[in-house]
Design an enzyme around this catalytic site. Structure first.
Site, PDB file in Angstrom:
ATOM      1  NE  ARG A 138      -3.775  -2.434   1.724  1.00 29.29           N
ATOM      2  CZ  ARG A 138      -3.381  -3.637   2.133  1.00 29.29           C
ATOM      3  NH1 ARG A 138      -2.340  -3.755   2.898  1.00 29.29           N
ATOM      4  NH2 ARG A 138      -4.033  -4.704   1.785  1.00 29.29           N
ATOM      5  CB  SER A 156      -0.192  -9.086   6.475  1.00 32.11           C
ATOM      6  OG  SER A 156      -0.309  -7.715   6.253  1.00 32.11           O
ATOM      7  N   GLY A 157      -0.820 -11.721   7.819  1.00 31.79           N
ATOM      8  CA  GLY A 157      -0.583 -13.161   7.717  1.00 31.79           C
ATOM      9  C   GLY A 157      -1.433 -13.955   8.678  1.00 31.79           C
ATOM     10  CD1 TRP A 217      -4.782  -7.372   8.323  1.00 35.85           C
ATOM     11  CD2 TRP A 217      -5.077  -6.226   6.435  1.00 35.85           C
ATOM     12  NE1 TRP A 217      -6.091  -7.535   7.925  1.00 35.85           N
ATOM     13  CE2 TRP A 217      -6.300  -6.835   6.780  1.00 35.85           C
ATOM     14  CE3 TRP A 217      -5.024  -5.441   5.275  1.00 35.85           C
ATOM     15  CZ2 TRP A 217      -7.452  -6.689   6.008  1.00 35.85           C
ATOM     16  CZ3 TRP A 217      -6.169  -5.304   4.515  1.00 35.85           C
ATOM     17  CH2 TRP A 217      -7.359  -5.921   4.874  1.00 35.85           C
ATOM     18  CG  ASN A 270      -8.551 -12.937  10.905  1.00 35.02           C
ATOM     19  OD1 ASN A 270      -8.043 -12.151  10.124  1.00 35.02           O
ATOM     20  ND2 ASN A 270      -8.074 -14.152  11.100  1.00 35.02           N
ATOM     21  CG  ASP A 314     -10.729 -13.289   7.407  1.00 33.27           C
ATOM     22  OD1 ASP A 314     -10.148 -12.504   8.171  1.00 33.27           O
ATOM     23  OD2 ASP A 314     -10.199 -13.767   6.384  1.00 33.27           O
TER      24      ASP A 314
END
Lengths: 533, 270
Positions: free
Chosen positions: A129, A188-189, A241, A259, A302
């Site tokens: 981003r 993230s992940g 994220w 989440n 999610d």
């Protein structure tokens, strides 16, 4: 005839004249458009959101509601890359933007490439981003979860640090955030059972200054009472994220988390699962959580709550307040007092049926019938939530929050193994059946939808920019980039650019000329008004 | 065998193959995972699975996710950073006596290699979004909770499905054509059926055909002669007929039971 304000950084005398001549109006605008002491975005666009408020509102007016029809292409830049999801920054006449493994510096007036930094890496390449800029340095997060610092002048690497271990599925897709002398990133992940955190590094050395985990790390810690046991809690989640916002007056940084793990298998992690899907207000110097608000307790779809916490000052029930608004992934709009975390408003901005009401704290209550079942459960919600990472915007002129929302239907399966544990990391799966997009205007004070405009069917990520020129810039899934009237959503200008815009428009002014940037697929399009000579 | 005979034989074989391809419906066994996508299906992984069960599962759990006596190996840094056994192999051979794990000296190099393959596959399967979810051929036994008779009644009555479908026509044998979750997805909202559109110009001329594009600004159809035509929307009237609008309308009405019953009924159409 277009009147172009003359403004050069080098000409202090001329700048002083301009201030003198326009002071009443600009002071008024300053006050009207500011969030506390955060000045409105004008010529430069120096952060992912333009400023630290996250409003994505520009005070520029050269391109406006009355002349947008004469908008013309100033230049285009072919990145020959994957889809650009970044919001470019514009600092001192240079645009900086990214895709995974690539960073570009481009002349903001001509689109000419100044430099490109290439760093091939392993890890998730779903998107990037953008960059952060600070004191002539550029900061990027990478698919292998590193933070890299570049010299803004030539793109040469100055240092890099590993933020998290890519072998556990960590990656960084966000644009880093500058807060004082710190560079903030989150991870993230959700493919492995790992906790996530927001990390703050010294801008100069890359040394970590603080780290705030988004899930408790041992029983007894605040929030641990919302997990069944420590082993389950340490499966983590709460990916950070999307970069957040910052109020310098309160010295608070605001981020949303994602989440819990396993993503869809609610039965193995009964409880509210703090601090997943939560808006966190953290002390900028220490990362200590001052207050939090969980927008989605015990998420099993999610939905995530990483959408930008937007900071603005406006009256609430007759009293001027320091506010924070989030149009969240779960399809609800939340309005909070950003000083105390006091909950003010919860209101749906899309039609959905996964919740059976609002609890006493202001959070939606999940309906067990709509949670994933082993034989499948139908939910009236688009497969990936009511909105996503596409940026929303607050326009202080209309006092509306604008969001790209979606409605639809999805079907959710729960998959547990013979031991009652999640059969894979997701613990199930979903069928995204149907989704329809809307550009939606939300009254900030009541949460009521003032208008909405259909924006196509399918999946995409067009974000929103508003400007003092009474413009709302966005895209739809039919392949149009659009300028809408923020008052009623009527289309003022549109162009087909050969794809869906999966990024958010931004704007800046160089040498007296305002440019509007729209990134579609791998092409950066710069728009401006026709030159008058 | 002469060259000529070989040619005849291979031609016959080709015809036989073609016959099979043409006449035998594509069989996808319901509830069976796609082995090509299943990391646990490789031969060395299967051997490793057996070795793991007899040597390691007692402490590390049947799927390497750990137990009360041993840690999860899915969340192990040496396992995730291992390349061809360079980290895992040493732990198996030498043990981790400080943590209570004995060395496994009886395992030979080939067996350790199979165990390493198993652990890498377990990590891949656990991290994957496709090993247990609907894309994998989710097990039919989980899905068949509905009442086929109630599904039939819904199909013929309340659902109005018979307006467009016939179990002896387009849906004949449908349960043998698709994996269970694929069939359930198609039941709920089938894709890929283009809409029909009729565009009326200001001069009254009408053009009907397959809808190619429609938004607020322009509309395009492929007309009955196969020709692409497009119009500015402000100049024409557009009527769109979506062949799957009935499915969309049902999505707003279904209970979970309706869906499970309908699915159970369609699964009887073999």
């Amino acid at each position: 005839m277009i009147s172009l304000p003359i403004w050069k950084r080098s000409s202090k005398l001329r700048f002083a004249w301009i201030i003198l001549l326009t002071m009443p109006a600009s002071l008024q605008a300053q006050k009207e458009f500011a969030s506390g002491s955060i000045a409105p975005v004008r010529e430069q666009w120096t952060t992912f959101h333009g400023d630290s408020s996250g409003k994505r509102f520009s005070a520029l007016t050269q391109i406006n509601r009355d002349n947008i029809k004469s908008l013309t292409l100033a230049w285009a830049f072919q990145a020959h890359s994957t889809t650009i999801k970044a919001t470019p920054l514009m600092v001192d006449g240079v645009l900086y933007f990214t895709v995974p493994d690539h960073t570009w510096a481009v002349d903001a007036k001509t689109g000419t490439k100044i430099w490109e930094y290439v760093r091939p890496s392993e890890g998730n390449h779903i998107g990037n981003r953008g960059v952060a800029y600070y004191k002539e340095r550029i900061y990027i997060g990478t698919p292998d979860a590193h933070l890299v610092c570049l010299d803004a002048h030539d793109g040469k690497k100055l240092w890099e640090v590993e933020v998290a271990d890519v072998k556990f599925g960590y990656y960084i897709s966000l644009a880093p955030q500058i807060v004082k002398d710190l560079v903030l990133v989150g991870t993230s992940g959700d493919q492995a059972d790992v906790p996530h955190a927001i990390h703050a590094y010294n801008w100069q050395t890359g040394k970590q200054v603080w780290q705030t985990s988004t899930t408790p790390l041992k029983m007894g810690d605040p929030g641990s009472e919302t997990w069944p046991n420590e082993k389950t809690m340490l499966r983590g989640g709460g990916a950070a994220w999307m970069s957040g916002t910052y109020d310098p007056d309160l010295n608070l940084v605001y981020w949303g988390s994602a989440n819990p793990h396993p993503v869809l298998a609610g039965p193995v992690r009964k409880g509210n699962n703090l601090f997943t899907n939560t808006i966190l207000a953290m002390d900028a110097d220490t990362g200590k959580v001052k207050w939090y608000f969980q927008v989605n307790p015990h998420d099993t779809h999610d939905w995530d709550a990483v959408q930008t916490p937007i900071l603005f000052d406006a009256p609430y029930k007759g009293r001027q307040r320091k506010l924070l608004a989030q149009a969240s992934g779960n399809g609800y709009y939340f309005l909070l007092d950003r000083e105390t975390g006091e909950h003010l408003v919860t209101a749906p901005f899309v039609t959905q049926d996964w919740s059976k009401g609002i609890d006493e704290k202001g959070a939606p209550i999940p309906d067990p019938d709509k949670e994933p079942h082993s034989d499948g459960a139908l939910t009236a919600s688009a497969g990936f939530g009511g909105t996503d990472w596409m940026s929303s915007s607050y326009d202080p002129q209309t006092r509306c929050i604008y969001v790209t929302g979606r409605e639809g239907y999805s079907f959710w399966y729960l998959a547990l193994d013979e031991n009652g544990l999640a059969a894979d990391h997701q613990g199930g799966g979903s069928l995204a059946l149907y989704s329809k997009y809307y550009t939606i205007a939300i009254d900030y004070e009541t949460g009521k939808v003032k208008w909405r405009r259909e924006a196509g069917e399918g999946y995409g990520f067009p974000g929103i920019l508003t400007t003092a020129g009474h413009l709302l810039l966005t895209g739809d899934l039919d392949g149009n980039v659009l300028a809408l009237d923020p008052a009623d959503g009527k289309a003022l200008w549109h162009k087909r650019l050969g794809g869906t815009m999966n990024s958010t428009p931004m704007t800046y002014q160089v040498d007296g000329r305002q440019y509007l940037i729209t990134c579609v697929d791998s092409v950066v399009y710069a728009w401006s008004l026709p030159e008058t000579n | 065998m002469t060259l000529k005979n070989a040619k005849i034989l291979s031609a016959a074989f080709a015809i036989a193959v073609a016959f099979c391809v043409c006449w035998k419906p594509v069989q996808v066994k319901a509830g069976v995972q796609d082995e090509a996508k299943d990391p646990m299906a490789a031969e060395n992984v299967k051997r490793g699975t057996k070795l793991f069960q007899s040597n390691c599962a007692f402490c590390h759990g049947p799927t390497a996710k750990g137990s009360s006596t041993g840690p999860s190996l899915i969340d192990s840094s040496p396992v995730r950073h291992d390349k061809d056994g360079d980290l895992i192999g040493a732990v198996i051979r030498q043990g981790r006596m400080d943590k209570g794990m004995p060395p496994f000296t009886t395992l030979d190099a080939a067996q350790i290699s199979d165990l390493v393959a198993y652990l890498h596959a377990r990590v891949q399967a656990t991290d994957s979004r496709e090993t247990a979810g609907p894309k994998s051929g989710y097990q039919l036994k989980h899905l068949l909770t509905g009442d086929p008779a109630a599904g039939k009644a819904y199909f013929e009555g309340q659902g109005g499905c018979v307006k467009c479908h016939s179990v002896t026509g387009d849906l004949s044998g449908v349960a043998t054509k698709y994996q269970p979750t694929e069939l359930e997805g198609k039941l709920l909202y089938p894709r890929g059926k283009p809409s029909k559109a009729t565009v009326t110009q200001r001069d009254g001329r009408k053009f009907s055909g397959t809808l190619s594009h429609v938004d607020q600004f322009y509309v395009a159809v492929i007309d009955t002669n196969g020709r692409y035509r497009s119009w500015d929307r402000s100049n024409v009237k557009v009527e769109v007929e979506d062949p799957i609008s009935g499915h969309l309308a049902l999505l707003a009405k279904y209970t979970n039971k309706d869906v499970h019953d309908l699915f159970a009924y369609l699964e009887t159409l073999k």
